[in-house]
Design an enzyme around this catalytic site. Structure first.
Site, mmCIF file in Angstrom:
data_model
loop_
_atom_site.group_PDB
_atom_site.id
_atom_site.type_symbol
_atom_site.label_atom_id
_atom_site.label_comp_id
_atom_site.label_asym_id
_atom_site.label_seq_id
_atom_site.Cartn_x
_atom_site.Cartn_y
_atom_site.Cartn_z
ATOM 1 N N GLU A 38 0.854 -1.201 0.000
ATOM 2 C CA GLU A 38 0.000 0.000 0.000
ATOM 3 C C GLU A 38 0.895 1.258 0.000
ATOM 4 O O GLU A 38 1.955 1.273 0.643
ATOM 5 C CB GLU A 38 -0.845 -0.048 1.291
ATOM 6 C CG GLU A 38 -1.784 1.116 1.515
ATOM 7 C CD GLU A 38 -2.537 0.960 2.859
ATOM 8 O OE1 GLU A 38 -2.182 0.082 3.678
ATOM 9 O OE2 GLU A 38 -3.489 1.732 3.070
ATOM 10 N N LYS A 108 -9.450 2.237 -1.968
ATOM 11 C CA LYS A 108 -9.690 1.601 -0.658
ATOM 12 C C LYS A 108 -11.034 2.035 -0.074
ATOM 13 O O LYS A 108 -11.289 3.238 0.106
ATOM 14 C CB LYS A 108 -8.555 1.966 0.289
ATOM 15 C CG LYS A 108 -8.582 1.255 1.624
ATOM 16 C CD LYS A 108 -7.336 1.627 2.431
ATOM 17 C CE LYS A 108 -7.207 0.855 3.722
ATOM 18 N NZ LYS A 108 -5.949 1.207 4.427
ATOM 19 N N CYS A 141 -5.164 -3.367 2.494
ATOM 20 C CA CYS A 141 -4.917 -3.389 3.941
ATOM 21 C C CYS A 141 -6.179 -3.642 4.760
ATOM 22 O O CYS A 141 -6.712 -4.739 4.760
ATOM 23 C CB CYS A 141 -4.169 -2.119 4.352
ATOM 24 S SG CYS A 141 -3.174 -2.399 5.841
HETATM 25 C C1 ACM Z 1 -4.139 0.007 7.100
HETATM 26 O O1 ACM Z 1 -5.234 -0.178 6.604
HETATM 27 N N1 ACM Z 1 -3.173 0.597 6.440
HETATM 28 C C2 ACM Z 1 -3.852 -0.443 8.470
#
Ligand code: ACM
Length: 263
Positions: A38, A108, A141
Protein backbone atom coordinates in the site's frame (compact mmCIF):
# COMPACT_ATOMS: atom_id res chain seq x y z
CA UNK A 1 1.75 -18.66 -12.80
CA UNK A 2 4.62 -16.91 -11.08
CA UNK A 3 3.78 -14.40 -8.34
CA UNK A 4 6.31 -11.99 -6.90
CA UNK A 5 5.74 -9.78 -3.84
CA UNK A 6 8.25 -7.11 -2.87
CA UNK A 7 8.20 -6.36 0.87
CA UNK A 8 10.17 -3.24 1.74
CA UNK A 9 10.11 0.02 3.68
CA UNK A 10 9.17 2.94 1.41
CA UNK A 11 10.90 6.19 2.34
CA UNK A 12 8.30 8.86 3.13
CA UNK A 13 7.90 11.43 0.37
CA UNK A 14 10.77 10.03 -1.70
CA UNK A 15 8.86 8.85 -4.77
CA UNK A 16 11.89 8.63 -7.06
CA UNK A 17 13.96 6.79 -4.46
CA UNK A 18 11.12 4.31 -3.86
CA UNK A 19 10.72 3.67 -7.58
CA UNK A 20 14.45 3.06 -7.83
CA UNK A 21 14.31 0.62 -4.89
CA UNK A 22 11.45 -1.24 -6.57
CA UNK A 23 13.17 -1.27 -9.98
CA UNK A 24 16.43 -2.60 -8.54
CA UNK A 25 14.71 -5.32 -6.49
CA UNK A 26 12.75 -6.56 -9.51
CA UNK A 27 15.51 -6.07 -12.09
CA UNK A 28 16.15 -9.76 -12.77
CA UNK A 29 12.62 -11.02 -12.21
CA UNK A 30 10.21 -12.48 -14.70
CA UNK A 31 6.75 -12.68 -13.18
CA UNK A 32 3.13 -12.96 -14.24
CA UNK A 33 1.95 -10.87 -11.28
CA UNK A 34 3.94 -8.52 -9.07
CA UNK A 35 2.41 -7.12 -5.89
CA UNK A 36 3.79 -4.12 -4.00
CA UNK A 37 2.66 -2.66 -0.65
CA UNK A 38 0.00 0.00 0.00
CA UNK A 39 1.16 3.59 -0.71
CA UNK A 40 4.46 2.14 -1.90
CA UNK A 41 5.59 5.19 -3.86
CA UNK A 42 4.93 7.84 -1.17
CA UNK A 43 5.01 6.21 2.27
CA UNK A 44 2.06 6.21 4.65
CA UNK A 45 1.91 8.81 7.40
CA UNK A 46 0.81 12.09 5.81
CA UNK A 47 0.63 14.95 8.31
CA UNK A 48 -2.34 16.57 6.61
CA UNK A 49 -4.34 16.82 3.41
CA UNK A 50 -1.99 19.43 1.92
CA UNK A 51 0.98 17.08 2.25
CA UNK A 52 -1.06 14.25 0.74
CA UNK A 53 -2.24 16.43 -2.17
CA UNK A 54 1.36 17.43 -2.92
CA UNK A 55 2.44 13.77 -3.24
CA UNK A 56 -0.69 12.28 -4.84
CA UNK A 57 -0.81 11.69 -8.58
CA UNK A 58 -3.34 10.52 -11.16
CA UNK A 59 -3.70 6.84 -12.04
CA UNK A 60 -1.70 7.41 -15.22
CA UNK A 61 0.82 9.77 -13.62
CA UNK A 62 4.60 9.55 -13.88
CA UNK A 63 5.16 7.05 -11.03
CA UNK A 64 2.57 4.67 -12.46
CA UNK A 65 4.20 5.03 -15.92
CA UNK A 66 7.53 4.05 -14.40
CA UNK A 67 5.91 1.05 -12.71
CA UNK A 68 4.47 0.02 -16.08
CA UNK A 69 8.02 -0.06 -17.46
CA UNK A 70 8.96 -2.36 -14.58
CA UNK A 71 5.92 -4.53 -15.38
CA UNK A 72 7.03 -4.66 -19.03
CA UNK A 73 10.58 -5.64 -18.06
CA UNK A 74 9.17 -8.44 -15.86
CA UNK A 75 6.78 -9.54 -18.66
CA UNK A 76 3.78 -9.33 -16.34
CA UNK A 77 1.18 -7.26 -14.54
CA UNK A 78 1.72 -5.31 -11.36
CA UNK A 79 -0.46 -4.18 -8.44
CA UNK A 80 0.85 -1.14 -6.55
CA UNK A 81 -0.65 0.95 -3.77
CA UNK A 82 -0.42 4.70 -4.38
CA UNK A 83 -1.95 8.02 -3.36
CA UNK A 84 -4.37 8.84 -6.17
CA UNK A 85 -5.28 12.37 -7.14
CA UNK A 86 -8.63 12.62 -8.89
CA UNK A 87 -9.78 16.18 -9.43
CA UNK A 88 -9.73 17.84 -6.00
CA UNK A 89 -9.98 14.48 -4.17
CA UNK A 90 -7.40 11.96 -2.99
CA UNK A 91 -7.95 8.22 -2.65
CA UNK A 92 -5.84 5.50 -1.08
CA UNK A 93 -5.71 3.42 -4.25
CA UNK A 94 -4.07 0.45 -5.91
CA UNK A 95 -3.33 0.50 -9.62
CA UNK A 96 -3.53 -2.59 -11.78
CA UNK A 97 -0.74 -1.95 -14.23
CA UNK A 98 0.21 -3.70 -17.45
CA UNK A 99 3.24 -3.24 -19.71
CA UNK A 100 1.50 -0.37 -21.54
CA UNK A 101 0.30 1.54 -18.47
CA UNK A 102 -2.41 1.59 -15.81
CA UNK A 103 -5.36 -0.63 -16.72
CA UNK A 104 -7.59 0.16 -13.76
CA UNK A 105 -7.74 1.29 -10.19
CA UNK A 106 -9.23 0.06 -6.91
CA UNK A 107 -9.88 2.75 -4.29
CA UNK A 108 -9.69 1.60 -0.66
CA UNK A 109 -13.19 1.32 0.72
CA UNK A 110 -12.53 0.70 4.43
CA UNK A 111 -10.29 3.54 5.58
CA UNK A 112 -8.20 2.96 8.71
CA UNK A 113 -7.81 5.46 11.59
CA UNK A 114 -6.30 8.80 10.39
CA UNK A 115 -6.88 7.82 6.77
CA UNK A 116 -10.48 8.92 7.36
CA UNK A 117 -9.28 12.51 7.71
CA UNK A 118 -7.06 12.38 4.64
CA UNK A 119 -8.66 10.28 1.93
CA UNK A 120 -12.09 9.95 0.38
CA UNK A 121 -13.55 6.46 0.87
CA UNK A 122 -13.36 4.30 -2.24
CA UNK A 123 -16.27 4.61 -4.66
CA UNK A 124 -15.48 2.05 -7.35
CA UNK A 125 -16.59 -1.15 -5.59
CA UNK A 126 -14.69 -4.44 -5.70
CA UNK A 127 -13.77 -5.46 -9.24
CA UNK A 128 -11.51 -8.01 -10.87
CA UNK A 129 -8.84 -7.35 -13.49
CA UNK A 130 -7.47 -9.77 -16.05
CA UNK A 131 -3.86 -10.94 -16.12
CA UNK A 132 -4.14 -13.16 -19.19
CA UNK A 133 -6.93 -15.61 -18.28
CA UNK A 134 -6.47 -15.11 -14.54
CA UNK A 135 -8.85 -12.88 -12.58
CA UNK A 136 -7.12 -10.65 -10.05
CA UNK A 137 -9.14 -9.03 -7.27
CA UNK A 138 -7.61 -6.15 -5.35
CA UNK A 139 -8.15 -5.06 -1.79
CA UNK A 140 -6.10 -2.74 0.41
CA UNK A 141 -4.92 -3.39 3.94
CA UNK A 142 -7.78 -2.78 6.44
CA UNK A 143 -10.30 -4.12 3.89
CA UNK A 144 -9.25 -7.53 5.28
CA UNK A 145 -11.25 -6.93 8.48
CA UNK A 146 -14.49 -6.82 6.51
CA UNK A 147 -15.11 -10.32 5.13
CA UNK A 148 -17.46 -8.75 2.59
CA UNK A 149 -14.39 -7.43 0.73
CA UNK A 150 -12.85 -10.80 -0.09
CA UNK A 151 -16.31 -12.32 -0.58
CA UNK A 152 -17.27 -9.62 -3.09
CA UNK A 153 -14.07 -10.28 -5.04
CA UNK A 154 -14.73 -14.03 -4.92
CA UNK A 155 -18.25 -13.58 -6.25
CA UNK A 156 -16.78 -11.38 -8.99
CA UNK A 157 -14.66 -14.39 -9.96
CA UNK A 158 -11.24 -13.62 -8.46
CA UNK A 159 -8.73 -16.45 -8.52
CA UNK A 160 -6.20 -14.38 -6.60
CA UNK A 161 -6.77 -11.54 -4.16
CA UNK A 162 -3.85 -9.14 -4.43
CA UNK A 163 -3.84 -7.53 -1.00
CA UNK A 164 -1.56 -4.56 -0.82
CA UNK A 165 -0.93 -3.51 2.78
CA UNK A 166 0.68 -1.25 5.40
CA UNK A 167 -0.48 -3.29 8.40
CA UNK A 168 0.06 -2.08 11.94
CA UNK A 169 -2.35 -4.28 13.94
CA UNK A 170 -1.23 -7.86 14.65
CA UNK A 171 -4.27 -9.77 13.38
CA UNK A 172 -4.38 -9.77 9.61
CA UNK A 173 -1.73 -12.27 8.58
CA UNK A 174 -3.45 -15.04 10.55
CA UNK A 175 -6.89 -13.95 9.40
CA UNK A 176 -5.87 -14.22 5.74
CA UNK A 177 -5.71 -18.01 6.11
CA UNK A 178 -9.43 -17.87 6.83
CA UNK A 179 -10.13 -15.39 4.02
CA UNK A 180 -8.40 -17.74 1.57
CA UNK A 181 -10.13 -20.84 2.89
CA UNK A 182 -13.66 -19.43 3.23
CA UNK A 183 -13.51 -18.15 -0.36
CA UNK A 184 -11.30 -20.85 -1.86
CA UNK A 185 -9.04 -18.27 -3.48
CA UNK A 186 -5.35 -17.45 -3.34
CA UNK A 187 -4.58 -14.45 -1.16
CA UNK A 188 -1.34 -12.53 -1.60
CA UNK A 189 -0.77 -9.98 1.17
CA UNK A 190 2.19 -7.75 0.35
CA UNK A 191 2.88 -5.76 3.50
CA UNK A 192 5.54 -3.14 4.18
CA UNK A 193 8.10 -3.16 6.97
CA UNK A 194 9.74 -0.35 8.93
CA UNK A 195 8.65 2.53 11.14
CA UNK A 196 7.17 5.96 10.45
CA UNK A 197 7.09 8.58 13.18
CA UNK A 198 6.26 11.77 11.37
CA UNK A 199 3.60 12.82 13.91
CA UNK A 200 4.63 13.21 17.58
CA UNK A 201 3.16 10.45 19.72
CA UNK A 202 1.97 8.43 16.73
CA UNK A 203 4.77 6.02 15.89
CA UNK A 204 3.69 3.40 13.38
CA UNK A 205 5.41 0.00 13.30
CA UNK A 206 4.58 -1.88 10.11
CA UNK A 207 4.41 -5.63 10.57
CA UNK A 208 5.81 -7.17 7.37
CA UNK A 209 5.20 -10.94 7.27
CA UNK A 210 3.79 -10.74 3.76
CA UNK A 211 2.25 -14.05 2.83
CA UNK A 212 0.75 -16.02 0.00
CA UNK A 213 -2.01 -18.44 1.03
CA UNK A 214 -3.60 -21.08 -1.18
CA UNK A 215 -7.34 -21.92 -1.42
CA UNK A 216 -6.93 -24.63 1.25
CA UNK A 217 -5.46 -22.13 3.70
CA UNK A 218 -1.90 -23.38 3.28
CA UNK A 219 0.88 -20.76 3.45
CA UNK A 220 2.91 -21.09 0.24
CA UNK A 221 5.45 -18.34 0.90
CA UNK A 222 6.05 -15.65 3.50
CA UNK A 223 8.38 -12.88 4.54
CA UNK A 224 9.86 -11.94 7.90
CA UNK A 225 8.50 -9.17 10.12
CA UNK A 226 11.40 -6.78 9.53
CA UNK A 227 13.45 -7.55 6.42
CA UNK A 228 13.28 -6.52 2.80
CA UNK A 229 12.34 -9.52 0.68
CA UNK A 230 11.44 -10.46 -2.86
CA UNK A 231 8.99 -13.30 -2.23
CA UNK A 232 8.45 -15.66 -5.16
CA UNK A 233 5.95 -18.49 -5.62
CA UNK A 234 4.48 -20.58 -8.45
CA UNK A 235 0.76 -21.26 -8.26
CA UNK A 236 -1.94 -22.94 -10.30
CA UNK A 237 -4.72 -20.30 -10.27
CA UNK A 238 -7.18 -22.89 -11.62
CA UNK A 239 -7.33 -24.40 -8.10
CA UNK A 240 -9.38 -21.38 -7.06
CA UNK A 241 -12.23 -22.27 -9.41
CA UNK A 242 -13.13 -25.37 -7.39
CA UNK A 243 -15.42 -24.20 -4.60
CA UNK A 244 -16.18 -27.69 -3.20
CA UNK A 245 -14.88 -28.09 0.34
CA UNK A 246 -16.34 -31.59 0.77
CA UNK A 247 -18.03 -33.74 -1.87
CA UNK A 248 -21.33 -32.32 -0.60
CA UNK A 249 -20.41 -28.75 0.26
CA UNK A 250 -19.78 -25.87 -2.06
CA UNK A 251 -18.72 -22.67 -0.32
CA UNK A 252 -20.71 -20.42 -2.65
CA UNK A 253 -23.73 -22.58 -3.47
CA UNK A 254 -24.31 -23.59 0.16
CA UNK A 255 -24.73 -20.04 1.37
CA UNK A 256 -28.21 -19.26 2.78
CA UNK A 257 -28.73 -15.56 2.05
CA UNK A 258 -32.40 -15.65 3.12
CA UNK A 259 -31.23 -16.44 6.65
CA UNK A 260 -28.59 -13.74 6.93
CA UNK A 261 -29.20 -10.23 8.17
CA UNK A 262 -26.37 -8.21 6.68
CA UNK A 263 -27.85 -4.74 6.68
C1 ACM B 1 -4.14 0.01 7.10
O1 ACM B 1 -5.23 -0.18 6.60
N1 ACM B 1 -3.17 0.60 6.44
C2 ACM B 1 -3.85 -0.44 8.47
Amino acid sequence: MKIVMFQFSPAFGQVNENLETIGEALADQRADLIILPELCTTGYQFKDRAELAALAEPANGPAMKELSEIAAACHGHLVAGFAEESGSKCYNSAAFIGPAGTIGVYRKIHLFADEKRLFEPGNLGFKVFLAGQVKIGIMICFDWLFPESARSLTIAGAHIIAHTANLVLPYCQTAMITRALENHVFTATCNRIGVEERIAGQTLHFTGASRLVDPDGKILAEGSTDKTHVIVAEIDPGLATDKQITSENNILEDRQPDQYNLS
